[in-house]
Design a protein around this motif. Structure first.
Motif, PDB file in Angstrom:
ATOM      1  N   UNK A 105       5.237  -4.254  -9.074  1.00 19.43           N
ATOM      2  CA  UNK A 105       5.099  -5.682  -8.796  1.00 19.43           C
ATOM      3  C   UNK A 105       4.991  -6.455 -10.114  1.00 19.43           C
ATOM      4  N   UNK A 106       4.263  -5.887 -11.067  1.00 22.50           N
ATOM      5  CA  UNK A 106       4.153  -6.513 -12.382  1.00 22.50           C
ATOM      6  C   UNK A 106       5.504  -6.621 -13.067  1.00 22.50           C
ATOM      7  N   UNK A 107       6.343  -5.590 -12.914  1.00 20.16           N
ATOM      8  CA  UNK A 107       7.674  -5.616 -13.525  1.00 20.16           C
ATOM      9  C   UNK A 107       8.534  -6.732 -12.931  1.00 20.16           C
ATOM     10  N   UNK A 108       8.386  -6.959 -11.639  1.00 18.59           N
ATOM     11  CA  UNK A 108       9.156  -8.033 -11.002  1.00 18.59           C
ATOM     12  C   UNK A 108       8.673  -9.399 -11.492  1.00 18.59           C
ATOM     13  N   UNK A 109       7.348  -9.541 -11.635  1.00 15.61           N
ATOM     14  CA  UNK A 109       6.819 -10.791 -12.202  1.00 15.61           C
ATOM     15  C   UNK A 109       7.406 -11.034 -13.596  1.00 15.61           C
ATOM     16  N   UNK A 110       7.495  -9.974 -14.391  1.00 12.59           N
ATOM     17  CA  UNK A 110       8.080 -10.112 -15.727  1.00 12.59           C
ATOM     18  C   UNK A 110       9.531 -10.553 -15.644  1.00 12.59           C
ATOM     19  N   UNK A 111      10.272  -9.953 -14.721  1.00  8.17           N
ATOM     20  CA  UNK A 111      11.681 -10.314 -14.569  1.00  8.17           C
ATOM     21  C   UNK A 111      11.841 -11.783 -14.197  1.00  8.17           C
ATOM     22  N   UNK A 112      10.820 -12.323 -13.530  1.00  7.82           N
ATOM     23  CA  UNK A 112      10.844 -13.732 -13.137  1.00  7.82           C
ATOM     24  C   UNK A 112      10.201 -14.636 -14.187  1.00  7.82           C
ATOM     25  N   UNK A 113       9.758 -14.029 -15.299  1.00 10.04           N
ATOM     26  CA  UNK A 113       9.133 -14.804 -16.362  1.00 10.04           C
ATOM     27  C   UNK A 113       7.712 -15.222 -16.053  1.00 10.04           C
ATOM     28  N   UNK A 114       7.070 -14.569 -15.108  1.00  9.49           N
ATOM     29  CA  UNK A 114       5.703 -14.911 -14.702  1.00  9.49           C
ATOM     30  C   UNK A 114       4.728 -13.989 -15.441  1.00  9.49           C
ATOM     31  N   UNK A 115       4.441 -14.344 -16.678  1.00  6.01           N
ATOM     32  CA  UNK A 115       3.680 -13.455 -17.570  1.00  6.01           C
ATOM     33  C   UNK A 115       2.240 -13.234 -17.078  1.00  6.01           C
ATOM     34  N   UNK A 116       1.552 -14.309 -16.718  1.00  5.28           N
ATOM     35  CA  UNK A 116       0.165 -14.168 -16.277  1.00  5.28           C
ATOM     36  C   UNK A 116       0.051 -13.308 -15.027  1.00  5.28           C
ATOM     37  N   UNK A 117       0.954 -13.550 -14.078  1.00  4.89           N
ATOM     38  CA  UNK A 117       0.938 -12.768 -12.839  1.00  4.89           C
ATOM     39  C   UNK A 117       1.262 -11.297 -13.115  1.00  4.89           C
ATOM     40  N   UNK A 118       2.188 -11.078 -14.068  1.00  4.90           N
ATOM     41  CA  UNK A 118       2.547  -9.708 -14.428  1.00  4.90           C
ATOM     42  C   UNK A 118       1.351  -8.985 -15.033  1.00  4.90           C
ATOM     43  N   UNK A 119       0.647  -9.657 -15.948  1.00  7.62           N
ATOM     44  CA  UNK A 119      -0.516  -9.041 -16.588  1.00  7.62           C
ATOM     45  C   UNK A 119      -1.608  -8.721 -15.565  1.00  7.62           C
ATOM     46  N   UNK A 120      -1.760  -9.603 -14.595  1.00  9.96           N
ATOM     47  CA  UNK A 120      -2.770  -9.367 -13.554  1.00  9.96           C
ATOM     48  C   UNK A 120      -2.410  -8.129 -12.726  1.00  9.96           C
ATOM     49  N   UNK A 121      -1.131  -8.003 -12.355  1.00  5.88           N
ATOM     50  CA  UNK A 121      -0.691  -6.845 -11.574  1.00  5.88           C
ATOM     51  C   UNK A 121      -0.836  -5.559 -12.374  1.00  5.88           C
ATOM     52  N   UNK A 122      -0.463  -5.595 -13.658  1.00 10.33           N
ATOM     53  CA  UNK A 122      -0.601  -4.418 -14.515  1.00 10.33           C
ATOM     54  C   UNK A 122      -2.075  -4.031 -14.676  1.00 10.33           C
ATOM     55  N   UNK A 123      -2.944  -5.034 -14.771  1.00  5.93           N
ATOM     56  CA  UNK A 123      -4.374  -4.756 -14.916  1.00  5.93           C
ATOM     57  C   UNK A 123      -4.922  -4.071 -13.663  1.00  5.93           C
ATOM     58  N   UNK A 124      -4.498  -4.534 -12.500  1.00 10.96           N
ATOM     59  CA  UNK A 124      -4.941  -3.895 -11.245  1.00 10.96           C
ATOM     60  C   UNK A 124      -4.442  -2.444 -11.197  1.00 10.96           C
ATOM     61  N   UNK A 125      -3.192  -2.239 -11.592  1.00 14.77           N
ATOM     62  CA  UNK A 125      -2.634  -0.875 -11.595  1.00 14.77           C
ATOM     63  C   UNK A 125      -3.427   0.025 -12.539  1.00 14.77           C
ATOM     64  N   UNK A 126      -3.761  -0.498 -13.721  1.00 13.04           N
ATOM     65  CA  UNK A 126      -4.518   0.280 -14.715  1.00 13.04           C
ATOM     66  C   UNK A 126      -5.895   0.652 -14.192  1.00 13.04           C
ATOM     67  N   UNK A 127      -6.568  -0.283 -13.561  1.00 15.13           N
ATOM     68  CA  UNK A 127      -7.905  -0.011 -13.011  1.00 15.13           C
ATOM     69  C   UNK A 127      -7.864   1.004 -11.873  1.00 15.13           C
ATOM     70  N   UNK A 128      -6.818   0.935 -11.076  1.00 19.18           N
ATOM     71  CA  UNK A 128      -6.668   1.895  -9.976  1.00 19.18           C
ATOM     72  C   UNK A 128      -6.439   3.301 -10.525  1.00 19.18           C
ATOM     73  N   UNK A 129      -5.652   3.392 -11.590  1.00 18.76           N
ATOM     74  CA  UNK A 129      -5.415   4.692 -12.198  1.00 18.76           C
ATOM     75  C   UNK A 129      -6.715   5.262 -12.773  1.00 18.76           C
ATOM     76  N   UNK A 130      -7.515   4.410 -13.429  1.00 16.99           N
ATOM     77  CA  UNK A 130      -8.791   4.863 -13.988  1.00 16.99           C
ATOM     78  C   UNK A 130      -9.762   5.324 -12.894  1.00 16.99           C
ATOM     79  N   UNK A 131      -9.759   4.598 -11.783  1.00 17.85           N
ATOM     80  CA  UNK A 131     -10.695   4.933 -10.703  1.00 17.85           C
ATOM     81  C   UNK A 131     -10.330   6.225  -9.981  1.00 17.85           C
ATOM     82  N   UNK A 132      -9.088   6.614 -10.143  1.00 17.33           N
ATOM     83  CA  UNK A 132      -8.644   7.848  -9.504  1.00 17.33           C
ATOM     84  C   UNK A 132      -8.703   9.034 -10.463  1.00 17.33           C
TER      85      UNK A 132
END
Length: 241
Positions: free
Chosen positions: A214-241
């Protein structure tokens, strides 16, 4: 010999006879039927134990060789094992018994996809869709197979129609949305792709891979803040697992 001695002598023998009788009746009562073996095969298949599933289906067919569904299920197990010729033979056998066996046509479509025969897969999936009359026929699977084959043929617009039909039947099924997103991505329709990922994160909110994509799609649309938020959620989920 007294009556008490006779009583003591024959009671054990009576118990022995009773035990033998119970044992024999128990064995007869637990003799497996074709339906029992079919159910056991389906249990194995659901657990990914396809070799054991095939063995169980073989037992079922020994008791009832005219059950089209057993041939269909055995074919599916063989297809998962990579035995494509044997799988196709089973699907053909199922259809010789019941030409309207939707599951067998789905199995043929899946096997054609495995062997890169995508046009044949579309035809088989179309027949499965035509024959699907009730929820047990899993028309959503047939639409998925049709769309998947069309994607491979690079007919993305028509593939989308198939995925939309499948989603109408089962809107909570993740793989349907994933395949729809793939078609839309190939067509460069990233706003619609993003909507697919928004649905997917709702279906599986703890799936880090989905958030990352989802973050990659935000990037493709030029939505940097939304992309960073999605990447941050993905990173936290990986850490929690």
């Amino acid at each position: 010999m007294s009556s008490q001695e006779i009583f003591r002598t024959f009671i054990p023998l009576g118990i022995l006879i009773l035990c033998i009788s119970v044992f024999i009746s128990g064995c007869v009562g637990t003799q497996w039927t074709a339906a029992d073996w079919l159910e056991k095969g389906n249990q194995y298949a659901n657990e990914g134990m396809y070799k054991s599933a095939v063995d169980a289906y073989n037992q079922s067919l020994q008791l009832d060789s005219r059950n089209s569904k057993v041939y269909t299920y055995r074919g599916v197990a063989l297809e998962h094992m990579g035995s494509y010729d044997a799988a196709m033979n089973d699907f053909e056998q199922a259809l010789s018994i019941n030409p309207n066996e939707s599951g067998a046509w789905q199995g043929k479509a899946a096997t054609y996809i495995d062997t890169n025969e995508y046009r044949q897969a579309v035809k088989a999936a179309d027949r499965a869709i035509e024959l699907a009359k009730n929820p047990a026929d899993k028309a959503e699977n047939a639409y998925l197979l049709r769309g998947f084959a069309l994607n491979r043929l690079e007919d993305y617009d028509t593939a989308l129609q198939a995925f939309d039909k499948a989603i109408e039947i089962d809107p909570k099924r993740l793989d349907l949305w994933q395949n729809k997103a793939y078609s839309l991505t190939k067509l460069g329709r990233f706003v619609e792709v993003l909507k697919c990922y928004e649905v997917m994160t709702g279906i599986e909110p703890n799936n880090a891979e989905i958030w990352s994509k989802k973050g990659e799609i935000h990037l493709a649309l030029g939505q940097i803040n939304e992309a960073n938020e999605a990447f941050s959620i993905a990173k936290n989920l990986i850490k929690s697992n």
